[in-house]
Motif scaffolding. Structure first.
Motif, mmCIF file in Angstrom:
data_model
loop_
_atom_site.group_PDB
_atom_site.id
_atom_site.type_symbol
_atom_site.label_atom_id
_atom_site.label_comp_id
_atom_site.label_asym_id
_atom_site.label_seq_id
_atom_site.Cartn_x
_atom_site.Cartn_y
_atom_site.Cartn_z
ATOM 1 N N LYS A 10 0.847 -1.190 0.000
ATOM 2 C CA LYS A 10 0.000 0.000 0.000
ATOM 3 C C LYS A 10 0.881 1.237 0.000
ATOM 4 N N TYR A 11 0.475 2.207 -0.818
ATOM 5 C CA TYR A 11 1.251 3.436 -0.934
ATOM 6 C C TYR A 11 0.988 4.308 0.286
ATOM 7 N N SER A 12 2.063 4.767 0.930
ATOM 8 C CA SER A 12 1.920 5.505 2.189
ATOM 9 C C SER A 12 2.449 6.922 2.107
ATOM 10 N N TYR A 13 2.789 7.386 0.913
ATOM 11 C CA TYR A 13 3.287 8.752 0.740
ATOM 12 C C TYR A 13 2.186 9.618 0.136
ATOM 13 N N PRO A 14 2.420 10.928 -0.025
ATOM 14 C CA PRO A 14 1.376 11.802 -0.596
ATOM 15 C C PRO A 14 0.836 11.285 -1.919
ATOM 16 N N TYR A 15 -0.501 11.216 -1.982
ATOM 17 C CA TYR A 15 -1.200 10.687 -3.151
ATOM 18 C C TYR A 15 -2.257 11.723 -3.532
ATOM 19 N N ILE A 16 -1.981 12.482 -4.592
ATOM 20 C CA ILE A 16 -2.866 13.581 -5.006
ATOM 21 C C ILE A 16 -3.111 13.431 -6.503
ATOM 22 N N PRO A 17 -4.148 12.714 -6.902
ATOM 23 C CA PRO A 17 -4.378 12.513 -8.343
ATOM 24 C C PRO A 17 -4.586 13.804 -9.115
ATOM 25 N N ILE A 18 -5.188 14.804 -8.479
ATOM 26 C CA ILE A 18 -5.418 16.088 -9.153
ATOM 27 C C ILE A 18 -4.938 17.185 -8.205
ATOM 28 N N LEU A 19 -3.879 17.892 -8.634
ATOM 29 C CA LEU A 19 -3.306 18.955 -7.811
ATOM 30 C C LEU A 19 -3.730 20.305 -8.380
ATOM 31 N N PRO A 20 -4.362 21.169 -7.575
ATOM 32 C CA PRO A 20 -4.781 22.472 -8.089
ATOM 33 C C PRO A 20 -3.601 23.397 -8.341
ATOM 34 N N ALA A 21 -3.861 24.427 -9.128
ATOM 35 C CA ALA A 21 -2.796 25.342 -9.536
ATOM 36 C C ALA A 21 -2.194 26.068 -8.347
ATOM 37 N N GLN A 22 -3.026 26.380 -7.336
ATOM 38 C CA GLN A 22 -2.516 27.138 -6.199
ATOM 39 C C GLN A 22 -1.565 26.336 -5.316
ATOM 40 N N LEU A 23 -1.473 25.012 -5.517
ATOM 41 C CA LEU A 23 -0.638 24.163 -4.657
ATOM 42 C C LEU A 23 0.504 23.513 -5.424
ATOM 43 N N LEU A 24 0.945 24.120 -6.520
ATOM 44 C CA LEU A 24 2.011 23.521 -7.320
ATOM 45 C C LEU A 24 3.346 23.458 -6.576
ATOM 46 N N GLU A 25 3.508 24.268 -5.528
ATOM 47 C CA GLU A 25 4.764 24.202 -4.783
ATOM 48 C C GLU A 25 4.934 22.879 -4.056
ATOM 49 N N VAL A 26 3.855 22.087 -3.933
ATOM 50 C CA VAL A 26 3.965 20.760 -3.312
ATOM 51 C C VAL A 26 4.918 19.875 -4.105
ATOM 52 N N LEU A 27 5.076 20.143 -5.391
ATOM 53 C CA LEU A 27 5.956 19.322 -6.231
ATOM 54 C C LEU A 27 7.415 19.433 -5.811
ATOM 55 N N SER A 28 7.762 20.447 -5.044
ATOM 56 C CA SER A 28 9.144 20.612 -4.582
ATOM 57 C C SER A 28 9.386 19.956 -3.233
ATOM 58 N N SER A 29 8.430 19.214 -2.726
ATOM 59 C CA SER A 29 8.604 18.564 -1.422
ATOM 60 C C SER A 29 9.637 17.450 -1.534
ATOM 61 N N PRO A 30 10.375 17.172 -0.450
ATOM 62 C CA PRO A 30 11.440 16.154 -0.515
ATOM 63 C C PRO A 30 10.934 14.718 -0.455
ATOM 64 N N THR A 31 9.676 14.496 -0.108
ATOM 65 C CA THR A 31 9.172 13.136 0.043
ATOM 66 C C THR A 31 8.706 12.583 -1.292
ATOM 67 N N PRO A 32 8.706 11.262 -1.455
ATOM 68 C CA PRO A 32 8.125 10.674 -2.671
ATOM 69 C C PRO A 32 6.628 10.979 -2.756
ATOM 70 N N PHE A 33 6.085 10.909 -3.971
ATOM 71 C CA PHE A 33 4.662 11.173 -4.144
ATOM 72 C C PHE A 33 4.186 10.612 -5.470
ATOM 73 N N ILE A 34 2.847 10.512 -5.581
ATOM 74 C CA ILE A 34 2.160 10.262 -6.849
ATOM 75 C C ILE A 34 1.177 11.415 -7.019
ATOM 76 N N ILE A 35 1.411 12.239 -8.005
ATOM 77 C CA ILE A 35 0.636 13.467 -8.187
ATOM 78 C C ILE A 35 0.277 13.598 -9.664
ATOM 79 N N GLY A 36 -0.899 14.174 -9.914
ATOM 80 C CA GLY A 36 -1.323 14.482 -11.280
ATOM 81 C C GLY A 36 -1.625 15.962 -11.415
ATOM 82 N N VAL A 37 -1.223 16.566 -12.524
ATOM 83 C CA VAL A 37 -1.499 17.971 -12.808
ATOM 84 C C VAL A 37 -2.020 18.094 -14.230
#
Length: 1265
Positions: free
Chosen positions: A248-275
Motif C-alpha cells: 500500500k502506498y503511504s506517501y502523498p497521493y494527489i491525483p489532481i493537484l490544483p494550480a494554487q498548490l504547485l509548490e507541493v511538487l518541490s517537497s522532498p518526500t516521494p509522491f504520486i501526483i497528477g497535474v
C-alpha cells in the motif's frame, strides 16, 4: 454500514474576492450544516473543484465530472466527486436600458454572454466513482430539465443513504427521482477496485513505460502525471497504485493537484501526483521527478535518478506475460496462414488479466516471506519483525538493488504489520504466495498454461468487484441532449437548508430501525507456505562435501583429545573448509555438543586452536548475510575459557572482538528477536505441558507424521482464543510476555558488554571505526518513543565513572547498548519504567566488566609467546645489498593462487610465514607455507623496486591468528602483487621507516643512484630505532621546508643549490622528497642561478664526455643544429647551439641532458625561463627537416599561478621579492621567445623560405598575468 455520502456541497464563483489575475471559488451551501463526529468537513474543497483555477467563460461549456482524492491527518482518504457546469453570470451582463436612451426597452431577455462555473461536490469515504457520477448527474438533470422533484429530498436521501461496507453485499436504492441504482461491495476490502483504469494506463503509456513507473513507485521515487483530462489523471494514479498490491502506498497521493498548490511538487518526500497539461512547462523544470505524459505516451526520467529494475528472470517473464495479454496476435504475426484475428478480452477482464500478472510477480518476489517473520509479542497486539538479511540471502538477491530498496521502504513495513499476524482474514494473495508459486515456476516455459492461470486469477479479481453480475441493471435519468446549450436557464436554485436537515434526520431514524445484515470477513490461520528458495535455478557448486565436513569434525575431536600432532596436520585443511557455510554450521554444532558435555574448560593450546577456528568462521560474516553463524557462536564465546591464574579465567569472547559484526546493530536486533521468539514459543509450550495437552510440541501432518510446532502456530492459536479469555487471564499473558522480553534484554546487554569492551581498554578500535551505517536498524517497524537520546547522553555525568581512565571506552559501549535497548524494547512493547531501569543498569555492568578484564589482560601478557618459524635470509644478486632487515610478515593470498590449492584441491602455498626484505634492487619476501602438507618448500616473491606503481596501507585479516592486523599492499608494473600482514612484534614505527626507505629507493636523487649504476657500492644499512618517530606525510614535509625557507628569507622551488665554500662552485642537490608533484602550489622560485663559469670538476668533465659520446649529440650534429664548442671555433655563423645545462637533469627531469636552444640565449637565463612552464619544459628544438629546413619544437604549457597562490603571494611578507622574481622570469621569457623566433626566421631566410612572417611574434608573446 457506512454512509454513501458524508457531505453535499455547492461551490460557485466568488465575485467579492477576485484573485490576482483569476477568480476564486466559495462554498455557497453545504449539507449537512454540522460536521459528522467521525468525519470532519474537508477544508479547501473550493480549490480542488477547479484545479486549473476559477475562470469565467464566453461560452457555455459541457458539464464535466472527475474525482479528487483528499487525505486527512489520520491518513484516511476522502473521495470528492465534482460535477461542474456553467451558468449565466447576471451581474456582468449589463442592461440595454442604460445603453439606449429615449427608446422603449424590449421585453425580450437578451442571451447571456459571460458564464461562471458552478460545482456540485459529493464527499465520501467510499470509492464508488460511477455511483457518485450517477447521483450528481441525477441532481443536475432535475435542475436543468426542471423535473417535478424536490432537490431537498434528493440531497437528503443521498446524505442519509447507508450501504454495506464490504463482504460482497449489495443494496438497491433510489434517490426518489425515478432512478434505480445498485451498489455492490467487493468480496475482499483489501483488494483494490480498478474498473478499466489499469488497462487504460497500459494503452496510454505502453508496457516498458508502465514497468518503469512501477519500479519507481516501489523504490520510493517521485512520479508526476500530466494530461488534459482530470479524470484520466485520477484513473492513472488509481491504476499505478493498484499495481502495487499487496503493498500500500503511504506517501502523498494527489491525483489532481490544483494550480494554487504547485509548490507541493518541490517537497522532498516521494509522491504520486497528477497535474493538468497547462502546467507542463512548469513541471519540466523539476530535476528529481519522473514525469509521465498520458496524452503523448512518454515518460521522462531525469539523469540524476538511478532507477532500479526488477531482478532477472522476473523482469523478462513479466514483460513476456504482459505482451501475451495485451498483444495476443504477436506470436502468430509471422505465420503464413494465421488464424482468425484473436479478439481482446473486454476492457474490464483485460484490466484484471494485467493485474493478475503483477500478482504473480509479487508472489514470486515475496515467496517464502513468512518463514522470515520473527514473532516478538502475541498479546495484546502481535508485534512481528521481518528478517530482511535472511530473506535476501536465501533468495540469492543480496546484491539486488531493487528488492533491497523495496524491503527497506515504508510500503513493505506496512505489509509486514498488516499481513504478518498468523490469524487474520486471508485474501487472494495469501493463497497465491502459499500454494501457487511452484505452479508459476513450472509454467514459465509454457505460455498456454501461463495464460490459463492468469485468466483464472483474473476471474477471481473480476468476481471480487462484481460478486453478483446478473443483478438488475441501473436506471438513472439523464439530462436532455444539448440541455446545457439552452439560452434561458435559471441559476441553480438555493436549497432550503432547514428542510434538508429535517429530511436527513427522518431518513437516519428509519435506517437505524431496519439495519440490514452484513457479511463479515472470517478470520483463519494464514498458510505459511514453503520456505524461502533461491530465485535462480542455477546449479551451485557444493563447496563442502561430506569429506570436508568430516575434516572439521576430526579436527575438533583432535583438539579436545589433546592430539597436538594430528591437530596441526588437519587444522589448515579445516580452516580452508570453513570458507563454506555448511562447514561453519558444522563447527557451531560440534562446539555446542562439547559445551553440553561440560568440556568448556580448555588448556592454552586447545584455547588457541578453538579461537583460531572461531575467528576464521566469523571473518566471512557480513551485514549482507543471515548472521546465523555469528548468532550461533555468540553463546559459545561465553562458554569456552581457560584458566590464567587462580581466580582469573579468560573467556573466548576476549579473543574474537576484532570483527565488525559485533558493532552492527542490525545483527544484534535480529539475534535478539530470534531469541525472544524462541523464548515466547517455550513460554506457551510450557503452558500447554501444564495443561497436559497431547502432542503439545508437535502438530500432525496429513500423512500422519508430526512436525515441531512453530512460534507462528502457537501465536495463531493464542490469537484465536484471545477473545474468549477473561480480563485477568489476558493481563497475565501480557505480563508474562513483557517479562520474557525484559529478561532477554538484560541477557543481551551482558553479551554486548562482553564483546564490545576490549581486553586492552586503551584500544577501542571497533566502536571508534564503526560507520554510521552500522547504527541502521533492520526492523520494518517504527520507533514511536525514544529515551536513549536523553538518558544515554547523561551517563557521562551521572554514572559516577567519569574520573576513570577508561571513560572513553565505557561511554562508547554504554551509548551503543543504550541505543539498542531503547530500539528493541520500544518496538517490543516494554514499559518505559523497565526501559529506564535497563538504562541505569548498563553503566554499572560496563564498569564491573572493565575491572574484571584488567586482571585478565595482566595475566594474559605473562603467557609464553607462540613459537614462530625462523626467518630465512634471501640469496642476493651480485652487487645487491640488504637495506632494511626482514620484517616478520604473513604473505596473504591475493586471489590468484587457486590453481595451487583451494577449490581445485592439493596443498596451498599461501598463506606463508616469513619476512619482507628491502634491498638496493628489489623488495623480496621469503618464507615457508603455513600448510604443513606442502612440505619443506620455500615461498619467494619479489620484484624490482623501480617497477613499483602503488603502495597502500591496509588493514587485513591475519589468516593464521585470525585477527585484524596492519598490512601493506604493493603493486608492481610487472603485474605482481605483494600483500602482507605485519606480525604483532613489528611496531608501526618500524613499518613507517620501511615505507620511507622503499620510497627513497623508488625515487632516487639521481638515476646514477639506481642499482644499475650504483651496483657494488656500499650502502649504509638502516638501523631501526626503538622509539617511535614522527610520522610525517609528503605534504606536511613539503610545507615544513617552505615555512623554514620563508623564515630564513629565501624561497625554494623543490630544488636547492648549496654553495660549496671550498671550491667556489655550486653543486646541485635535491632537497625535496622524491616523487614530489612539480605543480604544487607552494613551489615558488629559485634564488640562485646556475654558474656561468665553465670550470668543471673532474666528475662533471667525465659526465660531459659521456654526453658528447651519446647518439643524440651526434644526431644533432648530423641535422646541423649546432655544437657545444665556443663561438671562436665555429667556421660559420650558427643560430642554434647545443647546451649541456641539463647534464645533471637539474633544469628539467623529463628532458635529455643535451638541449638545442637559440645561440643568443645564455645558459644562466634558462632556469628563469623554465620556471614559466609546467615541469620546467621550456621550448627547445628537437628535430629539423634536412630538405626544407622546417624545425620542430617541443614545450610544456604555460605555468600560470592559481588563485590560492596569488592570494598567498599578495599577503606574504616576501611579496615584494616574489613579484620581482616573477617579473624577472617574465622578462627572461620574453627575451627567450624573441630570440627563438628571430633564430627561426633567419634560419628560414637563409634556406630560401620566407613563409614565416612577423605575425607569429604576437602569437608567441607570453601573457603577463
Amino acid at each position: 454500514m457506512a454512509r454513501l455520502a458524508d457531505y453535499f456541497i455547492v461551490v460557485g464563483y466568488d465575485h467579492e474576492k477576485p484573485g490576482p489575475g483569476e477568480g476564486l471559488g466559495k462554498i455557497i451551501q453545504r449539507f449537512p450544516q454540522q460536521d459528522w463526529d467521525d468525519t470532519p468537513f474537508p477544508q479547501g474543497i473550493e480549490l480542488f473543484c477547479q484545479p486549473g483555477g476559477w475562470h469565467l467563460s464566453r461560452e457555455r461549456k459541457q458539464p464535466t465530472f472527475f474525482v479528487v482524492v483528499l487525505t486527512d491527518i489520520d491518513s484516511d482518504r476522502h473521495y470528492c466527486s465534482c460535477l461542474t457546469f456553467y451558468e449565466a453570470e447576471i451581474n456582468l451582463q449589463g442592461t440595454k436600458k442604460e445603453e439606449i436612451e429615449g427608446e422603449e426597452v424590449s421585453a425580450l431577455i437578451q442571451p447571456a454572454e459571460v458564464f461562471a462555473p458552478k460545482s456540485l461536490v459529493l464527499v465520501s469515504r467510499l470509492d464508488y466513482p460511477e455511483i457518485f457520477r450517477a447521483c450528481l448527474g441525477l441532481i443536475y438533470t432535475v435542475y436543468v430539465d426542471s423535473l417535478s422533484v424536490s432537490l431537498e429530498s434528493l440531497i437528503a436521501n443521498l446524505c442519509a443513504c447507508l450501504v454495506p461496507a464490504a463482504g460482497g453485499s449489495q443494496k438497491l436504492f433510489s434517490l426518489g427521482a425515478g432512478d434505480r441504482q445498485l451498489i455492490q461491495t467487493p468480496l475482499h476490502d483489501s483488494l483494490p477496485v480498478t474498473g478499466t483504469s489499469v488497462a487504460l494506463l497500459f494503452q496510454q503509456l505502453g508496457i516498458q513505460n508502465v514497468l518503469n513507473l512501477f519500479c519507481a513507485v516501489l523504490t520510493e521515487n517521485k512520479v508526476l502525471f500530466h494530461s488534459a483530462s482530470f479524470q484520466r489523471l485520477s484513473d492513472a494514479c488509481r491504476a499505478l497504485e493498484s499495481l502495487m498490491f499487496p503493498l500500500k502506498y503511504s506517501y502523498p497521493y494527489i491525483p489532481i493537484l490544483p494550480a494554487q498548490l504547485l509548490e507541493v511538487l518541490s517537497s522532498p518526500t516521494p509522491f504520486i501526483i497528477g497535474v493538468h497539461s497547462i502546467f507542463k512547462t512548469d513541471v519540466h523544470e523539476l530535476l528529481d521527478v519522473i514525469i509521465a505524459d498520458l496524452d503523448g505516451g512518454t515518460i521522462k526520467i531525469p539523469e540524476c535518478i538511478h532507477l532500479s529494475s526488477l531482478p532477472e528472470p522476473l523482469l523478462h517473464q513479466t514483460q513476456a506475460a504482459l505482451s501475451l495479454i495485451l498483444h495476443p496476435d504477436l506470436e502468430v504475426a509471422d505465420h503464413a496462414f494465421p488464424p482468425p484475428r484473436t479478439a481482446l478480452s473486454h476492457s474490464k477482464m483485460l484490466d484484471k488479466e494485467v493485474r493478475a500478472v503483477f500478482l504473480r510477480l509479487f508472489a514470486q518476489l515475496f515467496q517464502g516471506y513468512r518463514s522470515c517473520l520473527q514473532l516478538i509479542r502475541i498479546h495484546a497486539e502481535p508485534v512481528i519483525h521481518f528478517h530482511k538479511t535472511a530473506f535476501l540471502g536465501q533468495r540469492g538477491l543480496v546484491e539486488n538493488d531493487f528488492l533491497t530498496k523495496v524491503l527497506n521502504g515504508m510500503a513493505f513495513a506496512g505489509f509486514v504489520s498488516e499481513r504478518g499476524p498468523p490469524y487474520r482474514a486471508c485474501d487472494l494473495f495469501d493463497e497465491l504466495v502459499a500454494f501457487e508459486v511452484e505452479r508459476i515456476k513450472v509454467e514459465e516455459n509454457n505460455p498456454l498454461k501461463m495464460i490459463k492461470h492468469i485468466r483464472e486469477l483474473a476471474e477471481q479479481l473480476f468476481k471480487n468487484e462484481n460478486p453478483n453480475p446478473h443483478m438488475a441493471f441501473q436506471k438513472v435519468p439523464r439530462p436532455t441532449e444539448g440541455s446545457h446549450l439552452r439560452v434561458h436557464i435559471l441559476p441553480f436554485p438555493k436549497i432550503n437548508e432547514a428542510r434538508v436537515q429535517e429530511l436527513i434526520q427522518e431518513n437516519l431514524a428509519k435506517n437505524q430501525n431496519a439495519t440490514p445484515a452484513t457479511r463479515t470477513e472470517k478470520k483463519c490461520i494464514v498458510p505459511a507456505g514453503p520456505p524461502v528458495v533461491s530465485i535462480m535455478d542455477k546449479v551451485i557448486t557444493v563447496f563442502n562435501s561430506a569429506q570436508r565436513l568430516e575434516v572439521v569434525r576430526n579436527c575438533i575431536s583432535f583438539i579436545f583429545e589433546n592430539k597436538t600432532l594430528e591437530t596441526e596436520k588437519t587444522l589448515p585443511a579445516a580452516l580452508r573448509a570453513l570458507k563454506g557455510k555448511a562447514a561453519r554450521q558444522c563447527l557451531t554444532d560440534e562446539l555446542g555438543l562439547h559445551v553440553q558435555q561440560n568440556r568448556a574448560i580448555l588448556d592454552h593450546q586447545q584455547f588457541d586452536y578453538i579461537i583460531r577456528m572461531m575467528n576464521c568462521t566469523l571473518q566471512d560474516c557480513s551485514s549482507l548475510e543471515e548472521y546465523n553463524i555469528a548468532a550461533a557462536l555468540l553463546p559459545l564465546t561465553s562458554a569456552f575459557y581457560r584458566r590464567l591464574a587462580p581466580g582469573v579465567s579468560q573467556f573466548a569472547y576476549t579473543c574474537v572482538q576484532d570483527h565488525p559484526i559485533w558493532t552492527n546493530q542490525q545483527f544484534w536486533e535480529t539475534t535478539f528477536y530470534s531469541a525472544v521468539q524462541e523464548q515466547v514459543r517455550s513460554l506457551y509450550l510450557s503452558a500447554k505441558e501444564d495443561n497436559h495437552t497431547p502432542h503439545q510440541k508437535q502438530k500432525e501432518l496429513p500423512d500422519g507424521q508430526y512436525q515441531e510446532r512453530t512460534a507462528m502456530d502457537l501465536a495463531a492459536e493464542q490469537l484465536r482464543l484471545w477473545p474468549t479469555l477473561s480480563k485477568a487471564t489476558q493481563q497475565e499473558l501480557v505480563q508474562h510476555e513483557e517479562s520474557t522480553v525484559f529478561s532477554q534484554a538484560i541477557h543481551f546487554a551482558n553479551l554486548m558488554v562482553n564483546l564490545l569492551v576490549p581486553l586492552d581498554t586503551s584500544k577501542n578500535k571497533l566502536l571508534r571505526a564503526s560507520a554510521p551505517g552500522d547504527w541502521e536498524s533492520g526492523s520494518n517497524s517504527i520507533v514511536t518513543n525514544s529515551i536513549a537520546g536523553s538518558v544515554a547522553e547523561s551517563f557521562d555525568t551521572e554514572s559516577g565513572f567519569e574520573d576513570s581512565e577508561n571513560n572513553d571506552v565505557a561511554n562508547s559501549v554504554v551509548r551503543f547498548i543504550a541505543r539498542f535497548i531503547d530500539k528493541v524494547c520500544t518496538e517490543s512493547g516494554v514499559t518505559q519504567d523497565h526501559i529506564r531501569s535497563l538504562h541505569c543498569m548498563i553503566p554499572g555492568i560496563v564498569a564491573m566488566h572493565i575491572e574484571t578484564l584488567e586482571a585478565v589482560h595482566r595475566e594474559s601478557r605473562r603467557l609464553p609467546p607462540i613459537q614462530k618459524p625462523k626467518i630465512l635470509r634471501p640469496a642476493l644478486l651480485p652487487g645487491e645489498e640488504i637495506v632494511c632487515e626482514g620484517l616478520r610478515v604473513l604473505l596473504d593470498p591475493d586471489g590468484r593462487e587457486e590453481a595451487t590449492g583451494g577449490l581445485l584441491g592439493g596443498p596451498q602455498l599461501l598463506p606463508a610465514e616469513g619476512a619482507l626484505f628491502l634491498t638496493t634492487y628489489r623488495i623480496l619476501f621469503r618464507g615457508t607455507p603455513h600448510d604443513q602438507l606442502v612440505g619443506e618448500q620455500t615461498v619467494v616473491r619479489s620484484f624490482p623496486i623501480a617497477s613499483i606503481t602503488k603502495e597502500k596501507k591496509i588493514t587485513m585479516q591475519n589468516q593464521l591468528q585470525q585477527n585484524m592486523q596492519e598490512g601493506l599492499q604493493i603493486t608492481s608494473a610487472s603485474f605482481q602483487l605483494i600483500k602482507v600482514a605485519f606480525d604483532e612484534e613489528v611496531s608501526p614505527e618500524v613499518v613507517d621507516i620501511f615505507k620511507k626507505q622503499l620510497m627513497k629507493f623508488r625515487y632516487p636523487q639521481s638515476i646514477f643512484s639506481t642499482f644499475a649504476f650504483a651496483a657494488g657500492q656500499t650502502t649504509p644499512q638502516i638501523i631501526l630505532p626503538k622509539q617511535k618517530e614522527k610520522n610525517t606525510s609528503f605534504r606536511t614535509f613539503s610545507k615544513t621546508i617552505v615555512k623554514g625557507a620563508k623564515k630564513a628569507g629565501k624561497m625554494t622551488i623543490g630544488r636547492q643549490y648549496l654553495l660549496k665554500k671550498r671550491t667556489g662552485t655550486i653543486v646541485e642537490e635535491r632537497a625535496n622528497r622524491p616523487g614530489w608533484n612539480e605543480e604544487d602550489d607552494i613551489s615558488v622560485s629559485d634564488d640562485c642561478e646556475l654558474p656561468t663559469s665553465t670550470t668543471l670538476k673532474a666528475s662533471e668533465k667525465s659526465t660531459m664526455e659521456q654526453l658528447v659520446e651519446k647518439a643524440c649529440f651526434r644526431d644533432y650534429q648530423r641535422l646541423g643544429l649546432g655544437t657545444i664548442s665556443g663561438s671562436s671555433s665555429r667556421s660559420k655563423p650558427e643560430y642554434f647551439r647545443v647546451t649541456a645545462s641539463n647534464r645533471l637533469y637539474s633544469l628539467c627531469r623529463s628532458y635529455p641532458g643535451l638541449l638545442v636552444i637559440p645561440q643568443a640565449v645564455q645558459d644562466s637565463s634558462l632556469p628563469r625561463v623554465a620556471r614559466c612552464y609546467r615541469h620546467n619544459r621550456l621550448p627547445v628544438v628537437c628535430w629539423k627537416n634536412s630538405r626544407s629546413g622546417t624545425l620542430l619544437l617541443r614545450s610544456g604549457g604555460f605555468h600560470g599561478k592559481g588563485v590560492v597562490g596569488l592570494f598567498k603571494s599578495q599577503n606574504s611578507p616576501q611579496a615584494v621579492s616574489t613579484s620581482s622574481l616573477e617579473s624577472s622570469s617574465s622578462i627572461e621569457q620574453e627575451k627567450y621567445l624573441q630570440a627563438l623566433l628571430t633564430a627561426v626566421i633567419v634560419h628560414q631566410k637563409l634556406r630560401g623560405n620566407s613563409t614565416l612572417t612577423v605575425r607569429p611574434t604576437l602569437a608567441l608573446s607570453p601573457v603577463i598575468m
